[in-house]
Design an enzyme around this catalytic site. Sequence first.
Site, PDB file in Angstrom:
ATOM      1  N   ASP A   7       0.879  -1.157   0.000  1.00  0.00           N
ATOM      2  CA  ASP A   7       0.000   0.000   0.000  1.00  0.00           C
ATOM      3  C   ASP A   7       0.924   1.217   0.000  1.00  0.00           C
ATOM      4  O   ASP A   7       2.104   1.109   0.327  1.00  0.00           O
ATOM      5  CB  ASP A   7      -0.890  -0.024   1.252  1.00  0.00           C
ATOM      6  CG  ASP A   7      -1.759   1.203   1.375  1.00  0.00           C
ATOM      7  OD1 ASP A   7      -2.424   1.567   0.385  1.00  0.00           O
ATOM      8  OD2 ASP A   7      -1.764   1.818   2.458  1.00  0.00           O
ATOM      9  N   ARG A   8       0.412   2.379  -0.366  1.00  0.00           N
ATOM     10  CA  ARG A   8       1.273   3.561  -0.421  1.00  0.00           C
ATOM     11  C   ARG A   8       1.143   4.428   0.833  1.00  0.00           C
ATOM     12  O   ARG A   8       2.036   4.474   1.663  1.00  0.00           O
ATOM     13  CB  ARG A   8       0.945   4.392  -1.673  1.00  0.00           C
ATOM     14  CG  ARG A   8       2.027   5.426  -1.992  1.00  0.00           C
ATOM     15  CD  ARG A   8       1.579   6.411  -3.033  1.00  0.00           C
ATOM     16  NE  ARG A   8       0.737   7.424  -2.377  1.00  0.00           N
ATOM     17  CZ  ARG A   8       0.137   8.414  -2.998  1.00  0.00           C
ATOM     18  NH1 ARG A   8       0.245   8.547  -4.310  1.00  0.00           N
ATOM     19  NH2 ARG A   8      -0.598   9.288  -2.338  1.00  0.00           N
ATOM     20  N   ASP A   9       0.004   5.111   0.978  1.00  0.00           N
ATOM     21  CA  ASP A   9      -0.185   6.071   2.076  1.00  0.00           C
ATOM     22  C   ASP A   9      -0.215   5.344   3.419  1.00  0.00           C
ATOM     23  O   ASP A   9      -1.009   4.440   3.630  1.00  0.00           O
ATOM     24  CB  ASP A   9      -1.473   6.866   1.875  1.00  0.00           C
ATOM     25  CG  ASP A   9      -1.465   7.670   0.576  1.00  0.00           C
ATOM     26  OD1 ASP A   9      -0.367   8.050   0.124  1.00  0.00           O
ATOM     27  OD2 ASP A   9      -2.553   7.907   0.016  1.00  0.00           O
ATOM     28  N   THR A  50      -3.018   1.096  -4.480  1.00  0.00           N
ATOM     29  CA  THR A  50      -3.430   2.228  -3.658  1.00  0.00           C
ATOM     30  C   THR A  50      -4.801   2.763  -4.038  1.00  0.00           C
ATOM     31  O   THR A  50      -5.073   3.009  -5.220  1.00  0.00           O
ATOM     32  CB  THR A  50      -2.360   3.351  -3.721  1.00  0.00           C
ATOM     33  OG1 THR A  50      -2.768   4.452  -2.926  1.00  0.00           O
ATOM     34  CG2 THR A  50      -2.056   3.803  -5.127  1.00  0.00           C
ATOM     35  N   GLN A  52      -7.139   5.751  -4.286  1.00  0.00           N
ATOM     36  CA  GLN A  52      -6.936   7.194  -4.434  1.00  0.00           C
ATOM     37  C   GLN A  52      -8.274   7.868  -4.703  1.00  0.00           C
ATOM     38  O   GLN A  52      -8.503   8.463  -5.749  1.00  0.00           O
ATOM     39  CB  GLN A  52      -5.922   7.475  -5.551  1.00  0.00           C
ATOM     40  CG  GLN A  52      -4.517   7.008  -5.238  1.00  0.00           C
ATOM     41  CD  GLN A  52      -3.900   7.781  -4.091  1.00  0.00           C
ATOM     42  OE1 GLN A  52      -4.041   8.991  -3.987  1.00  0.00           O
ATOM     43  NE2 GLN A  52      -3.192   7.077  -3.205  1.00  0.00           N
ATOM     44  N   SER A  53      -9.177   7.756  -3.727  1.00  0.00           N
ATOM     45  CA  SER A  53     -10.526   8.310  -3.907  1.00  0.00           C
ATOM     46  C   SER A  53     -10.531   9.827  -3.998  1.00  0.00           C
ATOM     47  O   SER A  53     -11.531  10.421  -4.399  1.00  0.00           O
ATOM     48  CB  SER A  53     -11.455   7.851  -2.782  1.00  0.00           C
ATOM     49  OG  SER A  53     -11.059   8.416  -1.548  1.00  0.00           O
ATOM     50  N   CYS A  99     -12.392  -2.595  -7.882  1.00  0.00           N
ATOM     51  CA  CYS A  99     -10.957  -2.405  -7.660  1.00  0.00           C
ATOM     52  C   CYS A  99     -10.636  -1.779  -6.314  1.00  0.00           C
ATOM     53  O   CYS A  99      -9.508  -1.908  -5.828  1.00  0.00           O
ATOM     54  CB  CYS A  99     -10.320  -1.596  -8.790  1.00  0.00           C
ATOM     55  SG  CYS A  99     -11.040   0.027  -9.106  1.00  0.00           S
ATOM     56  N   ARG A 100     -11.579  -1.122  -5.689  1.00  0.00           N
ATOM     57  CA  ARG A 100     -11.296  -0.423  -4.431  1.00  0.00           C
ATOM     58  C   ARG A 100     -11.136  -1.423  -3.289  1.00  0.00           C
ATOM     59  O   ARG A 100     -12.034  -2.209  -3.012  1.00  0.00           O
ATOM     60  CB  ARG A 100     -12.425   0.566  -4.126  1.00  0.00           C
ATOM     61  CG  ARG A 100     -12.156   1.419  -2.900  1.00  0.00           C
ATOM     62  CD  ARG A 100     -13.126   2.601  -2.829  1.00  0.00           C
ATOM     63  NE  ARG A 100     -12.977   3.326  -1.598  1.00  0.00           N
ATOM     64  CZ  ARG A 100     -11.972   4.154  -1.331  1.00  0.00           C
ATOM     65  NH1 ARG A 100     -11.037   4.358  -2.229  1.00  0.00           N
ATOM     66  NH2 ARG A 100     -11.898   4.775  -0.172  1.00  0.00           N
ATOM     67  N   LYS A 101      -9.971  -1.355  -2.625  1.00  0.00           N
ATOM     68  CA  LYS A 101      -9.774  -2.227  -1.467  1.00  0.00           C
ATOM     69  C   LYS A 101     -10.830  -1.877  -0.420  1.00  0.00           C
ATOM     70  O   LYS A 101     -11.139  -0.703  -0.257  1.00  0.00           O
ATOM     71  CB  LYS A 101      -8.361  -2.016  -0.885  1.00  0.00           C
ATOM     72  CG  LYS A 101      -7.252  -2.450  -1.805  1.00  0.00           C
ATOM     73  CD  LYS A 101      -5.873  -2.190  -1.215  1.00  0.00           C
ATOM     74  CE  LYS A 101      -5.527  -0.715  -1.274  1.00  0.00           C
ATOM     75  NZ  LYS A 101      -4.197  -0.387  -0.731  1.00  0.00           N
ATOM     76  N   ASP A 126      -1.384  -0.722   6.018  1.00  0.00           N
ATOM     77  CA  ASP A 126      -1.578  -0.100   7.326  1.00  0.00           C
ATOM     78  C   ASP A 126      -3.053   0.015   7.686  1.00  0.00           C
ATOM     79  O   ASP A 126      -3.385   0.607   8.711  1.00  0.00           O
ATOM     80  CB  ASP A 126      -0.934   1.291   7.365  1.00  0.00           C
ATOM     81  CG  ASP A 126      -1.711   2.304   6.547  1.00  0.00           C
ATOM     82  OD1 ASP A 126      -2.082   1.988   5.394  1.00  0.00           O
ATOM     83  OD2 ASP A 126      -1.953   3.416   7.049  1.00  0.00           O
TER      84      ASP A 126
END
Length: 179
Positions: A7-9, A50, A52-53, A99-101, A126
């Site tokens: 994950d990114r953020d 990631t 990214q909404s 696609c959204r986790k 996280d």
Amino acid sequence: MKLVILDRDGVINQDSANYIKNENEWIPIPGSLESIAQLTQNNFKVIIVTNQSGIGRGLYSMENLNQIHRKMHRLLADMGGRIDSIFICPHTDEDECECRKPKPGMLLEIEKVYGTSLQKVYGVGDSLRDLQAFDAIKMQPILVKTGNGQQVLKQKNYPKKTRVFKNLKDATQHIIKSS
């Protein structure tokens, strides 16, 4: 092929309740870029998934996101590291996309693109939604205590086989030793 999904953020960079909207707001977590470089140097393909909404909400554009990712690539290249692919979901929860986790759509796309199963591949996140997505396709979930990780840890409702580490640096050490 050795893969790691990140994950990114909150894993690679500091997260914000107000979203990371531009490259100036994108601040790496200490040790995270060095950890990705270490994975690269140990022949892992490093892939980011990631949500990214903020794009779907109109808070920033795809060009802003591309600038953030160019900064990340540049900083990693300076350390001898790289990200092999970035898969994003620009949708909001209301879009009900696949696609959204926590849905595993981005992970299933990785399997198609790379022609391999992600079963038992390490996925580092996280948030609960990261871990749920990883678990849905039988990956090995890792929770880091950075970002939202401390909150997830307190709730104790994450997948049972989740391993917990202080940060990406500690998770990376485990991943490399286990490969």
